[in-house]
Design a protein around this motif. Structure first.
Motif, PDB file in Angstrom:
ATOM      1  N   VAL A 198       0.822  -1.053   0.191  1.00 57.26           N
ATOM      2  CA  VAL A 198       0.012   0.190  -0.096  1.00 57.26           C
ATOM      3  C   VAL A 198       0.786   1.230  -0.108  1.00 57.26           C
ATOM      4  N   SER A 199       0.456   2.178  -0.750  1.00 59.00           N
ATOM      5  CA  SER A 199       1.290   3.338  -1.001  1.00 59.00           C
ATOM      6  C   SER A 199       0.344   4.683  -0.634  1.00 59.00           C
ATOM      7  N   VAL A 200       1.027   5.469   0.196  1.00 59.25           N
ATOM      8  CA  VAL A 200       0.465   6.859   0.628  1.00 59.25           C
ATOM      9  C   VAL A 200       1.346   7.822   0.392  1.00 59.25           C
ATOM     10  N   PRO A 201       0.954   8.874  -0.262  1.00 63.56           N
ATOM     11  CA  PRO A 201       1.966   9.809  -0.516  1.00 63.56           C
ATOM     12  C   PRO A 201       2.935  10.406   0.700  1.00 63.56           C
ATOM     13  N   ASP A 202       4.269  10.462   0.392  1.00 65.10           N
ATOM     14  CA  ASP A 202       5.132  10.862   1.378  1.00 65.10           C
ATOM     15  C   ASP A 202       5.108  10.080   2.751  1.00 65.10           C
ATOM     16  N   VAL A 203       4.773   8.919   2.567  1.00 67.59           N
ATOM     17  CA  VAL A 203       4.825   7.788   3.621  1.00 67.59           C
ATOM     18  C   VAL A 203       5.343   6.719   3.073  1.00 67.59           C
ATOM     19  N   GLU A 204       6.293   5.951   3.733  1.00 72.30           N
ATOM     20  CA  GLU A 204       6.762   4.829   3.326  1.00 72.30           C
ATOM     21  C   GLU A 204       6.094   3.739   3.257  1.00 72.30           C
ATOM     22  N   PRO A 205       5.789   2.940   2.046  1.00 73.54           N
ATOM     23  CA  PRO A 205       4.784   1.856   1.785  1.00 73.54           C
ATOM     24  C   PRO A 205       5.016   0.812   2.995  1.00 73.54           C
ATOM     25  N   GLY A 206       3.972   0.305   3.061  1.00 72.91           N
ATOM     26  CA  GLY A 206       3.659  -1.010   4.031  1.00 72.91           C
ATOM     27  C   GLY A 206       3.053  -2.103   3.053  1.00 72.91           C
ATOM     28  N   GLU A 207       3.689  -3.209   3.616  1.00 72.68           N
ATOM     29  CA  GLU A 207       3.053  -4.565   2.946  1.00 72.68           C
ATOM     30  C   GLU A 207       2.472  -5.610   3.903  1.00 72.68           C
ATOM     31  N   GLY A 208       1.669  -6.565   3.336  1.00 76.42           N
ATOM     32  CA  GLY A 208       1.086  -7.512   4.054  1.00 76.42           C
ATOM     33  C   GLY A 208       0.782  -8.509   3.239  1.00 76.42           C
ATOM     34  N   LYS A 209       0.526  -9.753   4.054  1.00 76.40           N
ATOM     35  CA  LYS A 209       0.502 -11.108   3.346  1.00 76.40           C
ATOM     36  C   LYS A 209      -0.942 -11.524   3.946  1.00 76.40           C
TER      37      LYS A 209
END
Length: 235
Positions: A198-209
């Motif tokens: 998941v990407s949010v502008p100006d925030v480090e992306p997050g991942e999930g399984k």
């Protein structure tokens, strides 16, 4: 256009538990713009709605600040946005039966219908302003906390799903809606595991399984919420 009959103001004051001395302002708080200017001395609630929105936000923000000392700005903003939303205000209007006291020109077919959510929310905000301007902040605060009481309790008991919470947090920062991308797929066809970023502008992306894309998206959103300290691990 005929003035639609409604219940007397004394019934409303008894229902809300607040005698409002400025009856002219209370009348205005219950007057929709469909009742034309000059008709029965009509002036609509629009200016009062503006004031009431700010008073409601102040009182709820103050209470949340007291109730959740461990929340940061993002967490408090999420709770605030839910509690002062049009949905919440419209529910309060329905609980108080404000549609029974609305002055309007007769072209509002079902004041209690879903398509009038904004009208019902506006009525609550205008009523809050009328109480505030007539009776002061302390009386208004007591009224708001009483009618919002259960909602304030629920704000501390329930956590939103991660995708909804992340989207609301992103919007409080003035950024775009989070974007989800499937970046991996493992395992056999009958038992796959998806990886979503998941990407949010100006925030480090997050991942999930997860074993479905939907579950992986929730985990990705949760990862960002926890990392940015919008959610706490023990919440």
């Amino acid at each position: 256009m005929a003035l639609v009959k409604r219940r007397p103001l004394a019934d409303l004051e008894e229902r809300i538990g607040v005698p409002v001395r400025d009856k002219e302002r209370l009348e205005r708080a219950l007057t929709h713009s469909s009742l034309r200017q000059g008709q029965s001395g009509a002036r609509s609630y629009e200016r009062l709605e503006f004031m009431g929105d700010r008073v409601l936000g102040l009182v709820i923000a103050e209470k949340l600040f007291e109730m959740f000392p461990r929340d940061d700005e993002g967490g408090l903003s999420l709770r605030l946005n839910t509690l002062v939303s049009a949905d919440a205000c419209a529910e309060v209007a329905d609980e108080l039966g404000l549609h029974e006291f609305l002055r309007h020109g007769g072209d509002l077919k079902r004041v209690k219908g879903k398509h009038t959510k904004n009208i019902r929310a506006d009525l609550v905000e205008a009523l809050i302003a009328a109480i505030y301007l007539s009776e002061g902040l302390e009386t208004t605060r007591a009224f708001i906390l009483r009618v919002w009481g259960d909602r304030l309790v629920q704000a501390g008991e329930a956590r939103q799903d991660a995708k909804t919470a992340l989207q609301e947090w992103a919007h409080t920062r003035g950024t775009q809606t989070p974007r989800y991308e499937t970046v991996g797929r493992e395992g056999p066809d009958h038992d796959p595991v998806f990886t979503v970023r998941v990407s949010v502008p100006d925030v480090e992306p997050g991942e999930g399984k997860g074993r479905s894309k939907r579950l992986a998206e929730q985990e990705a959103a949760k990862a960002v919420l926890l990392r940015e300290k919008i959610w706490k691990d023990e919440a």
